[in-house]
Design an enzyme around this catalytic site. Structure first.
Site, mmCIF file in Angstrom:
data_model
loop_
_atom_site.group_PDB
_atom_site.id
_atom_site.type_symbol
_atom_site.label_atom_id
_atom_site.label_comp_id
_atom_site.label_asym_id
_atom_site.label_seq_id
_atom_site.Cartn_x
_atom_site.Cartn_y
_atom_site.Cartn_z
ATOM 1 C CG HIS A 17 -47.862 -82.889 21.207
ATOM 2 N ND1 HIS A 17 -48.250 -82.870 19.881
ATOM 3 C CD2 HIS A 17 -48.327 -81.722 21.729
ATOM 4 C CE1 HIS A 17 -48.911 -81.754 19.633
ATOM 5 N NE2 HIS A 17 -48.977 -81.038 20.754
ATOM 6 C CG HIS A 19 -48.952 -77.553 24.658
ATOM 7 N ND1 HIS A 19 -48.201 -76.705 23.877
ATOM 8 C CD2 HIS A 19 -49.479 -78.466 23.804
ATOM 9 C CE1 HIS A 19 -48.281 -77.080 22.599
ATOM 10 N NE2 HIS A 19 -49.048 -78.152 22.538
ATOM 11 C CG HIS A 197 -47.830 -77.725 17.514
ATOM 12 N ND1 HIS A 197 -46.791 -77.816 18.378
ATOM 13 C CD2 HIS A 197 -48.953 -78.048 18.225
ATOM 14 C CE1 HIS A 197 -47.255 -78.168 19.569
ATOM 15 N NE2 HIS A 197 -48.561 -78.325 19.508
ATOM 16 C CD GLU A 200 -53.657 -78.642 16.465
ATOM 17 O OE1 GLU A 200 -52.793 -77.734 16.424
ATOM 18 O OE2 GLU A 200 -54.337 -78.896 17.491
ATOM 19 C CG ASP A 278 -52.247 -80.955 22.157
ATOM 20 O OD1 ASP A 278 -51.235 -80.270 22.323
ATOM 21 O OD2 ASP A 278 -53.082 -80.720 21.269
ATOM 22 C CG ASP A 279 -53.203 -78.226 25.303
ATOM 23 O OD1 ASP A 279 -52.306 -77.568 25.868
ATOM 24 O OD2 ASP A 279 -53.316 -78.306 24.067
HETATM 25 N N1 ADE Z 1 -50.929 -74.808 22.221
HETATM 26 C C1 ADE Z 1 -51.451 -75.647 23.114
HETATM 27 N N2 ADE Z 1 -52.077 -76.646 22.508
HETATM 28 C C2 ADE Z 1 -51.937 -76.454 21.177
HETATM 29 C C3 ADE Z 1 -52.362 -77.146 20.027
HETATM 30 N N3 ADE Z 1 -53.072 -78.282 20.093
HETATM 31 N N4 ADE Z 1 -52.053 -76.638 18.821
HETATM 32 C C4 ADE Z 1 -51.359 -75.502 18.734
HETATM 33 N N5 ADE Z 1 -50.935 -74.822 19.784
HETATM 34 C C5 ADE Z 1 -51.221 -75.286 21.007
HETATM 35 ZN ZN ZN Z 2 -49.840 -79.208 20.963
#
Ligand code: ADE
Ligand code: ZN
Length: 342
Positions: A17, A19, A197, A200, A278-279
């Site tokens: 996971h 991005h 996703h 969340e 994630d990011d």
């Molecule tokens: N795009 C990038 N990070 C995300 C996240 N945590 N939830 C939904 N979309 C995303």
């Molecule tokens: Zn994500």
């Protein structure tokens, strides 16, 4: 006291996971802005980093989409992905499955080919030079209409040999998986496996929709499953992998503190949980930073850390021979760790 965080960091792992746009570190953002003669709305790297103070998912996404504006050419996507792979290598990641959001780029006039070939070129280089295998997952933006996702799929058709699966991301609340039933049916007909996703910020019902209507093979995040006993039982029974992102959840205020995160309870309930970043450029760290923070805040034990690493490899889409080799490497690393310093 055994150093469980050191064990977690040393183990071979997979990330499922991630991005790629979320790996854009401020330094690279400024260097790409300079490459293209673009002025960013922040005076310097420090000011941009200071803006990473989010109240929820949407407040993050607003900044994330603004930052992506510096990604314009194939070389930019290559440089971004290569920078991530070097960090992945440092964290002992042996396999990565990365999301990319084509709509974020095609909407600005960047051709699909530049995005896909730039990312794929770096991933192929990472496979050859760093021994990191990979999959690429095209992710649809759920805040946009399904018609635009269908259009994006049509634009991606010439590149299907590069695309290993499809996902669903962006603003979750008010955009249920049901909105994308048709496009995911078309993807499945093309043989593309699905992830989404869900859970969340959105309710447990969105996780059920992702499974029942989109036929998702994994759920990205999924932490709000903890609110539904029936769903927890289903996820455990079917061993549906959940790609959990602990630092992300704290940064986006899903939980006020990492000590409140349900990761350990989920593991104890027999869910197939994995740890992911994630990011990472926006949320305070890559995979090993996530493991380390969880060991410190939640007191993860040696068996739990080994289970999480094992889950990441088992839940991946890597081919069977490499999966077995990675699992053997994992067992060997655990044995070495138990034997103590050489
Ligand atoms: N795009 C990038 N990070 C995300 C996240 N945590 N939830 C939904 N979309 C995303
Ligand atoms: Zn994500």
């Amino acid at each position: 006291m055994p150093d469980i965080a050191a064990l977690a960091c040393a183990l071979p792992k997979a990330e499922l996971h991630l991005h790629i746009e979320g790996t854009l570190e401020p330094e690279l953002a400024f260097s790409l802005a300079q490459r293209h003669g673009v002025t960013l709305p922040w005076p310097d790297v420090q000011a941009l980093r200071a803006a990473y103070d989010f109240s929820d998912l949407q407040s993050f996404l607003d900044l994330y989409y603004a930052g992506a504006d510096v990604l314009r050419a194939r070389q930019d996507f290559h440089d971004l992905t290569w920078a991530y792979l070097q960090r992945a290598h440092a964290d002992n990641l042996r396999h990565v499955e990365i999301f990319f959001d084509p709509q974020t780029h095609t909407a600005r006039g960047v051709p699909m080919a530049e995005v896909i070939e730039g990312i794929h070129g770096a991933l192929a280089r990472g496979r050859d030079e760093l021994d990191i295998s990979f999959r690429m997952i095209l992710s649809f933006l759920r805040h946009l209409p399904e018609s635009e996702a269908l259009e994006t799929l049509a634009q991606a058709r010439p590149f299907l040999d590069r695309i290993d699966g499809v996902g669903l991301d962006s603003s979750e609340r008010g955009h249920p998986p049901a909105k994308f039933r048709q496009v995911f049916a078309r993807c499945r007909a093309l043989g593309l496996p699905v992830v989404a996703h869900a859970g969340e910020e959105g309710p447990p019902a969105y996780i059920e929709e992702a499974l029942d209507l989109l036929h998702a093979q994994r759920i990205d995040h999924g932490v709000r499953a903890i609110e539904s006993e029936a769903l927890m039982e289903r996820l455990a029974r079917d061993q549906v992998p959940l790609t959990v992102c602990p630092l992300s959840n704290v940064k986006l205020k899903v939980y006020p503190d990492l000590r409140d995160h349900p990761l350990r309870d989920m593991l104890a309930r027999g869910l197939k949980v994995t740890i992911n970043s994630d990011d990472p450029a926006y949320f305070g760290g890559y995979v090993n930073a996530n493991f380390t923070a969880c060991v410190q805040a939640l007191g993860l034990t040696e068996p739990e850390v080994l289970q999480l690493a094992r889950n990441s490899i088992e839940a991946s889409w890597v081919e069977a021979a490499r999966r077995d080799a990675l699992l053997a490497d994992l067992d060997a690393a655990a044995r070495r760790w138990r034997a103590g310093p050489a």
